[in-house]
Write a protein that holds these residues in place. Sequence first.
Motif, PDB file in Angstrom:
ATOM      1  N   TYR A  16       0.844  -1.361   0.046  1.00 48.10           N
ATOM      2  CA  TYR A  16       0.030  -0.081  -0.024  1.00 48.10           C
ATOM      3  C   TYR A  16       0.834   1.351   0.025  1.00 48.10           C
ATOM      4  O   TYR A  16       0.769   1.998  -1.067  1.00 48.10           O
ATOM      5  CB  TYR A  16      -0.924   0.097   1.237  1.00 48.10           C
ATOM      6  CG  TYR A  16      -1.634   1.190   1.431  1.00 48.10           C
ATOM      7  CD1 TYR A  16      -2.610   1.958   0.534  1.00 48.10           C
ATOM      8  CD2 TYR A  16      -1.412   2.134   2.500  1.00 48.10           C
ATOM      9  CE1 TYR A  16      -3.377   3.001   0.705  1.00 48.10           C
ATOM     10  CE2 TYR A  16      -2.068   3.164   2.634  1.00 48.10           C
ATOM     11  CZ  TYR A  16      -2.867   3.652   1.913  1.00 48.10           C
ATOM     12  OH  TYR A  16      -3.520   4.817   1.996  1.00 48.10           O
ATOM     13  N   LYS A  27      -0.090   3.598  -3.132  1.00 47.32           N
ATOM     14  CA  LYS A  27      -0.492   4.782  -2.816  1.00 47.32           C
ATOM     15  C   LYS A  27      -0.675   6.060  -3.888  1.00 47.32           C
ATOM     16  O   LYS A  27      -1.514   6.638  -4.048  1.00 47.32           O
ATOM     17  CB  LYS A  27      -0.180   5.336  -1.404  1.00 47.32           C
ATOM     18  CG  LYS A  27      -0.774   6.437  -0.707  1.00 47.32           C
ATOM     19  CD  LYS A  27      -0.566   6.623   0.595  1.00 47.32           C
ATOM     20  CE  LYS A  27      -1.371   7.870   1.284  1.00 47.32           C
ATOM     21  NZ  LYS A  27      -1.260   8.075   2.685  1.00 47.32           N
ATOM     22  N   ASN A  35      -5.561   2.109  -4.698  1.00 50.60           N
ATOM     23  CA  ASN A  35      -4.597   1.771  -3.696  1.00 50.60           C
ATOM     24  C   ASN A  35      -5.217   0.951  -2.142  1.00 50.60           C
ATOM     25  O   ASN A  35      -4.664   0.046  -1.766  1.00 50.60           O
ATOM     26  CB  ASN A  35      -3.911   3.198  -3.273  1.00 50.60           C
ATOM     27  CG  ASN A  35      -4.735   4.110  -2.983  1.00 50.60           C
ATOM     28  OD1 ASN A  35      -6.196   3.827  -2.661  1.00 50.60           O
ATOM     29  ND2 ASN A  35      -4.123   5.263  -3.310  1.00 50.60           N
ATOM     30  N   GLY A  43      -4.787  -2.372  -0.640  1.00 52.90           N
ATOM     31  CA  GLY A  43      -4.022  -2.470   0.658  1.00 52.90           C
ATOM     32  C   GLY A  43      -4.796  -2.889   1.947  1.00 52.90           C
ATOM     33  O   GLY A  43      -4.595  -3.197   2.845  1.00 52.90           O
TER      34      GLY A  43
END
Length: 299
Positions: free
Chosen positions: A139, A144, A150, A154
């Motif tokens: 992540y 990100k 993301n 994640g």
Amino acid sequence: MHTTMLKPAGRSAAQVARDVISLFKLRIGVLIMITALVGMAVTPGPAPSVAQALVLALSVLVASAAAGAFNQYVEHETDRLMKRTSRRAFVTGALPHHPAWLVMMAVLLAVAVAAAWWVLNAVAALHVFLGAFFYGVVYTLWLKRRTAMNIVIGGLAGSFAVLAGAAAVDPSLGPLPWLLALVLFLWTPPHFWSLAIANRADYAQAGVPMLPVVVGTERAARIVFLSTLALFLASLAPLAFGAGPLYGVGALLGGLHFVRKSWQLARRPERSTAMGSFFASLVQLSLLLLAASMDALLR
């Protein structure tokens, strides 16, 4: 670790200790720890000892703390651009941004995984590691800043905690823990996207491609609603695989509350309804975990 790194000039040991503790994102860590304990509680098999439950709880909490601190270490430049994170210790200089912190984080993670392996088993230890790895590396480092998906991938970090708890009882991992892991996986996106809608300007200013920044607030709000519906339906699936009526009541009440709040967000996509949806996600997960635990205890 050099003493000047841990105790900058002019700051008391108590102030430094508070700043260090703030790195660990303990509120998130405690929630993840609870999901691991619920995973242990709902898995059929021999009852774990108090020592095993304690090691599971602490290993998941410490691994989560290491990943949280790593996130703050990596994100310190982005964090200074966002109001919500601008007071973090690495941003303000309360704690120097020194590579020695990485050694501390690695040691914490290694100790957590080793303890789980020694006291529990290799499968539980693997899932403790994967939870931290997905949050810290997959992540934070890989996704990100690259994709609006993301937080979806994640979100597996929370799922691994459930599987770690279940593996501590039965490494073969039956259908019920897998379904609860799926619930955690589906919970994270609408939970976090609700918060991201409320803080869209922050993420846009920091250049982070969170969903509302990429697709706009209105479309993101509709996606939150649809994601919440999927979560609600998935949260009922364990009833077909051994979860009892108490679990069903918790899943129904919490799920309907979250669906209602996310529907209000879809109809009026603004900060107040986004925060309402965000807090409803916490209520939903809390009721679900509490009901699952009580259901397992009364089984």
